[in-house]
Design a protein around this motif. Sequence first.
Motif, PDB file in Angstrom:
ATOM      1  N   CYS A 259      -3.785  -5.596  11.774  1.00 26.03           N
ATOM      2  CA  CYS A 259      -2.779  -4.575  11.421  1.00 26.03           C
ATOM      3  C   CYS A 259      -1.393  -5.185  11.267  1.00 26.03           C
ATOM      4  CB  CYS A 259      -2.721  -3.496  12.501  1.00 26.03           C
ATOM      5  SG  CYS A 259      -4.222  -2.552  12.723  1.00 26.03           S
ATOM      6  N   PHE A 260      -1.124  -6.276  11.981  1.00 33.26           N
ATOM      7  CA  PHE A 260       0.223  -6.839  11.999  1.00 33.26           C
ATOM      8  C   PHE A 260       0.230  -8.331  11.661  1.00 33.26           C
ATOM      9  CE2 PHE A 260       0.216  -3.331  15.134  1.00 33.26           C
ATOM     10  CZ  PHE A 260       1.101  -2.491  14.485  1.00 33.26           C
ATOM     11  N   PRO A 261      -0.209  -8.718  10.464  1.00 27.79           N
ATOM     12  CA  PRO A 261      -0.076 -10.122  10.047  1.00 27.79           C
ATOM     13  C   PRO A 261       1.385 -10.444   9.760  1.00 27.79           C
ATOM     14  CG  PRO A 261      -0.887  -8.790   8.231  1.00 27.79           C
ATOM     15  CD  PRO A 261      -0.844  -7.894   9.430  1.00 27.79           C
ATOM     16  N   LEU A 262       1.695 -11.731   9.594  1.00 27.74           N
ATOM     17  CA  LEU A 262       3.080 -12.166   9.399  1.00 27.74           C
ATOM     18  C   LEU A 262       3.737 -11.472   8.214  1.00 27.74           C
ATOM     19  CD1 LEU A 262       2.802 -16.016  10.014  1.00 27.74           C
ATOM     20  CD2 LEU A 262       3.343 -14.219  11.658  1.00 27.74           C
ATOM     21  N   ARG A 263       2.961 -11.200   7.149  1.00 34.16           N
ATOM     22  CA  ARG A 263       3.550 -10.623   5.941  1.00 34.16           C
ATOM     23  C   ARG A 263       4.103  -9.213   6.166  1.00 34.16           C
ATOM     24  NH1 ARG A 263      -0.169  -7.005   4.241  1.00 34.16           N
ATOM     25  NH2 ARG A 263      -2.358  -7.385   4.786  1.00 34.16           N
ATOM     26  N   ARG A 264       3.744  -8.576   7.277  1.00 34.60           N
ATOM     27  CA  ARG A 264       4.224  -7.219   7.533  1.00 34.60           C
ATOM     28  C   ARG A 264       5.679  -7.192   7.990  1.00 34.60           C
ATOM     29  NH1 ARG A 264       1.351  -2.367   9.607  1.00 34.60           N
ATOM     30  NH2 ARG A 264       2.882  -1.634   8.099  1.00 34.60           N
ATOM     31  N   THR A 265       6.254  -8.350   8.274  1.00 29.52           N
ATOM     32  CA  THR A 265       7.687  -8.390   8.590  1.00 29.52           C
ATOM     33  C   THR A 265       8.483  -7.711   7.484  1.00 29.52           C
ATOM     34  OG1 THR A 265       7.352 -10.484   9.753  1.00 29.52           O
ATOM     35  CG2 THR A 265       9.608  -9.905   9.203  1.00 29.52           C
ATOM     36  N   GLN A 311       7.214 -15.539   8.884  1.00 28.75           N
ATOM     37  CA  GLN A 311       7.992 -14.313   9.088  1.00 28.75           C
ATOM     38  C   GLN A 311       9.277 -14.325   8.257  1.00 28.75           C
ATOM     39  OE1 GLN A 311       8.129 -12.748  13.361  1.00 28.75           O
ATOM     40  NE2 GLN A 311       7.507 -14.882  13.632  1.00 28.75           N
ATOM     41  N   ILE A 312       9.972 -15.480   8.265  1.00 35.98           N
ATOM     42  CA  ILE A 312      11.236 -15.576   7.534  1.00 35.98           C
ATOM     43  C   ILE A 312      11.004 -15.413   6.033  1.00 35.98           C
ATOM     44  CG2 ILE A 312      13.121 -17.138   6.918  1.00 35.98           C
ATOM     45  CD1 ILE A 312      13.009 -18.219   9.755  1.00 35.98           C
ATOM     46  N   LEU A 313       9.937 -16.016   5.507  1.00 36.45           N
ATOM     47  CA  LEU A 313       9.616 -15.845   4.089  1.00 36.45           C
ATOM     48  C   LEU A 313       9.320 -14.383   3.768  1.00 36.45           C
ATOM     49  CD1 LEU A 313       7.353 -18.927   3.237  1.00 36.45           C
ATOM     50  CD2 LEU A 313       9.739 -18.568   2.629  1.00 36.45           C
ATOM     51  N   SER A 314       8.593 -13.718   4.654  1.00 36.41           N
ATOM     52  CA  SER A 314       8.273 -12.311   4.441  1.00 36.41           C
ATOM     53  C   SER A 314       9.541 -11.460   4.451  1.00 36.41           C
ATOM     54  CB  SER A 314       7.303 -11.826   5.516  1.00 36.41           C
ATOM     55  OG  SER A 314       6.970 -10.465   5.320  1.00 36.41           O
ATOM     56  N   ALA A 315      10.425 -11.712   5.430  1.00 34.32           N
ATOM     57  CA  ALA A 315      11.689 -10.963   5.509  1.00 34.32           C
ATOM     58  C   ALA A 315      12.537 -11.186   4.267  1.00 34.32           C
ATOM     59  CB  ALA A 315      12.468 -11.381   6.754  1.00 34.32           C
ATOM     60  N   ALA A 316      12.466 -12.403   3.719  1.00 34.06           N
ATOM     61  CA  ALA A 316      13.292 -12.752   2.562  1.00 34.06           C
ATOM     62  C   ALA A 316      12.867 -12.014   1.295  1.00 34.06           C
ATOM     63  CB  ALA A 316      13.244 -14.259   2.315  1.00 34.06           C
ATOM     64  N   THR A 317      11.640 -11.494   1.269  1.00 34.58           N
ATOM     65  CA  THR A 317      11.170 -10.770   0.083  1.00 34.58           C
ATOM     66  C   THR A 317      11.613  -9.308   0.083  1.00 34.58           C
ATOM     67  OG1 THR A 317       9.071 -10.125   1.113  1.00 34.58           O
ATOM     68  CG2 THR A 317       9.131 -12.236  -0.064  1.00 34.58           C
ATOM     69  N   CYS A 318      12.271  -8.884   1.153  1.00 34.61           N
ATOM     70  CA  CYS A 318      12.702  -7.480   1.259  1.00 34.61           C
ATOM     71  C   CYS A 318      14.124  -7.319   0.744  1.00 34.61           C
ATOM     72  CB  CYS A 318      12.623  -7.027   2.716  1.00 34.61           C
ATOM     73  SG  CYS A 318      13.181  -5.333   2.968  1.00 34.61           S
ATOM     74  N   TYR A 319      14.321  -6.361  -0.144  1.00 30.88           N
ATOM     75  CA  TYR A 319      15.664  -6.073  -0.650  1.00 30.88           C
ATOM     76  C   TYR A 319      16.402  -5.184   0.343  1.00 30.88           C
ATOM     77  CZ  TYR A 319      19.450  -4.037  -3.338  1.00 30.88           C
ATOM     78  OH  TYR A 319      20.682  -3.617  -3.757  1.00 30.88           O
ATOM     79  N   GLY A 320      17.647  -5.504   0.622  1.00 28.07           N
ATOM     80  CA  GLY A 320      18.479  -4.582   1.386  1.00 28.07           C
ATOM     81  C   GLY A 320      19.097  -5.092   2.659  1.00 28.07           C
TER      82      GLY A 320
END
Length: 338
Positions: A259-265, A311-320
């Motif tokens: 349910c909570f893989p790294l990409r869910r960041t 986690q950092i890569l996943s967070a970086a794909t989020c706009y805002g």
Amino acid sequence: LQVEAKLLVPREEARNLDLHLENKDNHIYKAQIRLNQEATEGLYGITVKATSGSCRAIGKASFLAGKVIGDFFIVSTLPKENLEQDISDYLNSFRSLGGNMLIIHDIISEKAWYPSRICSRAAAVDSTDDRVGLSLKLTDKLGLPSLISVGWDMTRKMPYSERMESTKTILEELWELYGHHPSLVGFYSYQEGSGTYLASQVREFCDEVKAQSRGLLTACAPYIDDPLLAGYLAAIENLDIVIYQGAVMASFRPDNRKCFPLRRTKDFSALSSGGTLVKNKMSLSHVELFGYLEKSYARSYLASYDDIYGQILSAATCYGPEGITLFTYHFNIHNLSK
């Protein structure tokens, strides 16, 4: 009446801010701050102090230029010996990574790590046990805008129903003790939660912070993916910063990780920024630097480089989001590496 102001530039020492008396009758002062294209990124803090005889009033303001890289600084884990040197080493290490904001966290554990008159056990006045005061003295010099994490009096047993009132009295005490520090830009709610019930608690906390000074920043860190909670928090007028946590690295059970893989960041970051963007609030992504259960070593959970990087890569794909917070470079990397 004497009025003076200081400007805290991120990653630089606090400096005097030139004030010009614009209206003598109403004591209205004006100052200008100009930033060029190469201006340092982060939160800029303004502290204004007005003194008349034995009376003193302090006001705060702040603004953001660029992005935030913050860390949770766990003062309860600091050593008893060479305290100032240890804090200074950590702050300089964090700055070397590009760090530009702190949340001074866990300030009350077996005792209050500041000279509290409220808590049953507390640091003595002007002693090295005042870890909050010493930290703020150093963040003033190093240009690290800081929020103090505020909870209830944990040195005594207390029913949950009394914790908010206890939090309020401690908040007022901290403001009285440390409001003059240029690096203090706001307060963070120690209480976390994962449901809509959290919204009323956060609203009450933020109202109390703004009662001390309207210009103080307020922050909280809910967790788990609840779109309704994200909307509720965004609607709180006095809430300024939302740090949306996720049970990514905290998922010790293997079935939880499905349910909570790294990409869910990214998903958690998107929930927060989706609500805050339209309300002119700050949203910060969140990366956890403690690891999984099977990676424990010397009773500590260690995250691998790949765990953190993912986690950092996943967070970086989020706009805002206006930046990112780490939980926690101080304890999981700086302390354990020693």
